[in-house]
Each structure stands twice: as structure tokens, then as C-alpha cells.
Write a protein that holds these residues in place. Structure first.
Motif, PDB file in Angstrom:
ATOM      1  N   LEU A  51       0.809  -1.296   0.014  1.00 45.89           N
ATOM      2  CA  LEU A  51      -0.084   0.127   0.250  1.00 45.89           C
ATOM      3  C   LEU A  51       0.919   1.146   0.125  1.00 45.89           C
ATOM      4  O   LEU A  51       0.336   2.297  -0.185  1.00 45.89           O
ATOM      5  CB  LEU A  51      -0.999   0.037   1.165  1.00 45.89           C
ATOM      6  N   THR A  52       2.162   1.163   0.301  1.00 42.34           N
ATOM      7  CA  THR A  52       3.109   2.403   0.163  1.00 42.34           C
ATOM      8  C   THR A  52       4.230   2.118  -0.979  1.00 42.34           C
ATOM      9  O   THR A  52       5.029   3.033  -0.760  1.00 42.34           O
ATOM     10  CB  THR A  52       3.381   2.523   1.631  1.00 42.34           C
ATOM     11  N   GLU A  53       4.120   1.378  -1.709  1.00 46.31           N
ATOM     12  CA  GLU A  53       5.357   1.127  -2.641  1.00 46.31           C
ATOM     13  C   GLU A  53       5.172   2.041  -3.617  1.00 46.31           C
ATOM     14  O   GLU A  53       4.207   2.428  -4.198  1.00 46.31           O
ATOM     15  CB  GLU A  53       4.804  -0.201  -3.492  1.00 46.31           C
ATOM     16  N   ARG A  56       4.286   1.615  -7.225  1.00 43.17           N
ATOM     17  CA  ARG A  56       3.038   1.288  -7.662  1.00 43.17           C
ATOM     18  C   ARG A  56       2.042   2.507  -7.975  1.00 43.17           C
ATOM     19  O   ARG A  56       1.934   3.540  -7.086  1.00 43.17           O
ATOM     20  CB  ARG A  56       2.361   0.418  -6.795  1.00 43.17           C
ATOM     21  N   LYS A  61      -3.132   0.969  -5.663  1.00 37.63           N
ATOM     22  CA  LYS A  61      -3.144   0.994  -4.528  1.00 37.63           C
ATOM     23  C   LYS A  61      -4.339   1.202  -3.717  1.00 37.63           C
ATOM     24  O   LYS A  61      -4.819   0.696  -2.843  1.00 37.63           O
ATOM     25  CB  LYS A  61      -2.121   1.846  -3.709  1.00 37.63           C
ATOM     26  N   VAL A  85      -3.615   5.962   0.917  1.00 34.68           N
ATOM     27  CA  VAL A  85      -2.485   5.349   0.349  1.00 34.68           C
ATOM     28  C   VAL A  85      -1.882   5.750  -1.068  1.00 34.68           C
ATOM     29  O   VAL A  85      -1.162   5.247  -1.689  1.00 34.68           O
ATOM     30  CB  VAL A  85      -3.062   3.666  -0.184  1.00 34.68           C
ATOM     31  N   ASP A  92       6.785   2.721   5.205  1.00 28.96           N
ATOM     32  CA  ASP A  92       5.581   1.775   5.455  1.00 28.96           C
ATOM     33  C   ASP A  92       4.713   1.988   6.689  1.00 28.96           C
ATOM     34  O   ASP A  92       3.528   2.001   6.766  1.00 28.96           O
ATOM     35  CB  ASP A  92       5.740   0.525   4.881  1.00 28.96           C
TER      36      ASP A  92
END
Length: 271
Positions: A51-53, A56, A61, A85, A92
């Protein structure tokens, strides 16, 4: 939190406050759901990272957050987490910290809507003082070797319907989920956040003897002039101070107790 995470939280707070005003006392239920989100995030490092990448997309997310929370939380909570997110986080773990902060603010907003925010602030402060005075109880509710539900049950037994629902939710939560802080630290944060919502500063005053209301009002007026804002005075007793008072406002400490003066005199004589 680092700068990027703090900025993300501030933006979320700005979006969330109008929602809290609209839902009124239902903010209590939203706060409890957000605490549940914190537990989910704490329980899965893989989910936090997903959810914090940074690589991405925000929409991807947000869809993942919706899939995790869909049917388990009210739409307002799902929308809030989806917005969170989409933000950029320095670490993270900061995402869970942000959700916890918003959960606490939600519970306090419910108290504010019900007209009892000042009472919740006072009850939280009194709990801090009680835990400071009762070491065995404090050690029990902060014992990480005890199951979380056991710690929560102990806190519920202590409160036993004696406080408002919002105070109970926050105190029991503090005992159940120690995370990286003590129960007393979590409750102090509650008093600070409540004070901020009421637009005043909190002064923790420790005295050897009870203060009269006139003395409390005079001290509050003096501190308010010094800090340029209304100052709410919370008074605790500690006979070991012998005399005088100790005042703490944030990081500022004014120690005029007899015990401290005697200790200073002994140091000077020894030196």
C-alpha cells in the motif's frame, strides 16, 4: 515521521475534518473502524509495503485498499484509506501511524459533537495521574507479555462505566494495542489532541497539597498571559514534593517544589 509522511497526514486531516463535522457522533464508530485498520496494517508488513510502494500507481493501491476493506468498513473510512495510500510515505509504518492519529481524532470529534470533549480531556488526564500513582496497575496494563485482550479487560474493569464512551474507547485501545508506546504516553497524546481541538494549551501541575479553585484560576491566567493562548490547568497531587508546585507545559518545566530546592541545596553543599 519524516517530512513527506507528515505532509501526507496533514492533507488527510484537512480532508477528514469536514467528514467528521458532517457525521457528528457517528465519528466514534468511524474511529473504531480506523483502529481496526491499524491492526490490519500492523499485522501484515507485506500489505503495508504493497500500500506504500512508490513504484505502484496510486489508483492501484487505492483499489487494493478497497478490496481489503470492502464490506468491513463504512464508505467514509474506505475513502479515507484510499486517499491515504495514494500519498507518498517515507516509511511503510508511517501509514499505520497516520491512520491511528486519524482514528483518535475521530473519537475526539465524536465527543466534541456530543458536547463532552472537555470531560473526555479531563478523564484522560485523570487516568494518566491514576496510572502514575498505581504502579501495579500501570505495570499490568503495559505488560507486553500479557495477551492484548487481557490488558484491555483490565482497563475495562478499572473504568467500569465511570467515564464517557469516548474515554473508554481510547483508554481500552491504549491498553490493547501498545504498539511502540506506553498506555500513559497514549493517554497524554489524547489530552494534547483534545486540547488542540479546543484551541488551548494544557498545563500539568503537580502539587504537594490540593489547590483551591482560586489558585488554579490565578495560575491559569498567569500561564495564559505567558503563552498567549488559553491554558487549561490539570492538577495532580504528590505529597513527596513537600511543598510548592511543578508546572509542565509541553517541553517547558517550571519546578518550584520544596523537594527540588532541598535537592539543589544538598548538591551545592556537597560540591
Amino acid at each position: 515521521m519524516r517530512a513527506s509522511s507528515e505532509a501526507a497526514l496533514e492533507r488527510a486531516q484537512e480532508r477528514w475534518e469536514p467528514v467528521l463535522r458532517e457525521v457528528g457522533e457517528r465519528a466514534l464508530a468511524l474511529g473504531q473502524q480506523l483502529f481496526g485498520v491499524v491492526d490490519v496494517l500492523d499485522g501484515s508488513g507485506a500489505l503495508r509495503r504493497a500500500l506504500t510502494e512508490p513504484s505502484r500507481s496510486g489508483e492501484d493501491k487505492a483499489r487494493l485498499a478497497g478490496a481489503v476493506l470492502g464490506g468491513k468498513a463504512d464508505p467514509e473510512v474506505v475513502d479515507l484509506v484510499a486517499g491515504l495510500v495514494r500519498e507518498r510515505w517515507s516509511d511503510d509504518r508511517d501509514l499505520a501511524e497516520a491512520v491511528e492519529s486519524l482514528a483518535t481524532e475521530s473519537v475526539l470529534a465524536a465527543a466534541q459533537a456530543a458536547g463532552r470533549l472537555a470531560d473526555v480531556e479531563d478523564e484522560a488526564y485523570r487516568l494518566v495521574r491514576m496510572l502514575a500513582d498505581e504502579r501495579d496497575l500501570r505495570n499490568a496494563v503495559e505488560d507486553r507479555n500479557l495477551p492484548a485482550e487481557r490488558r484491555a479487560g483490565l482497563m475495562e474493569a478499572v473504568l467500569n462505566g465511570k467515564v464517557f464512551p469516548e474515554t473508554s474507547v481510547l483508554a481500552v485501545r491504549a491498553a490493547r494495542s501498545l504498539r511502540r508506546r506506553s498506555v500513559t504516553t497514549a493517554l497524554r497524546t489524547v489530552t494534547e489532541l483534545a486540547a488542540r481541538r479546543r484551541a488551548h494549551v494544557v498545563a500539568s501541575v503537580t502539587s504537594a497539597v490540593p489547590l483551591s479553585q482560586e489558585q488554579i484560576d490565578r495560575l491559569s491566567a498567569i500561564l495564559s498571559r505567558n503563552y498567549g493562548r488559553d491554558v487549561q490547568v490539570h492538577v495532580g497531587l504528590d505529597p513527596e514534593l513537600l511543598g510548592g508546585v511543578r508546572v509542565q507545559v509541553g517541553d517547558d518545566v517550571i519546578d518550584g517544589t520544596l523537594a527540588t530546592r532541598l535537592a539543589d541545596a544538598r548538591r551545592r553543599l556537597a560540591g
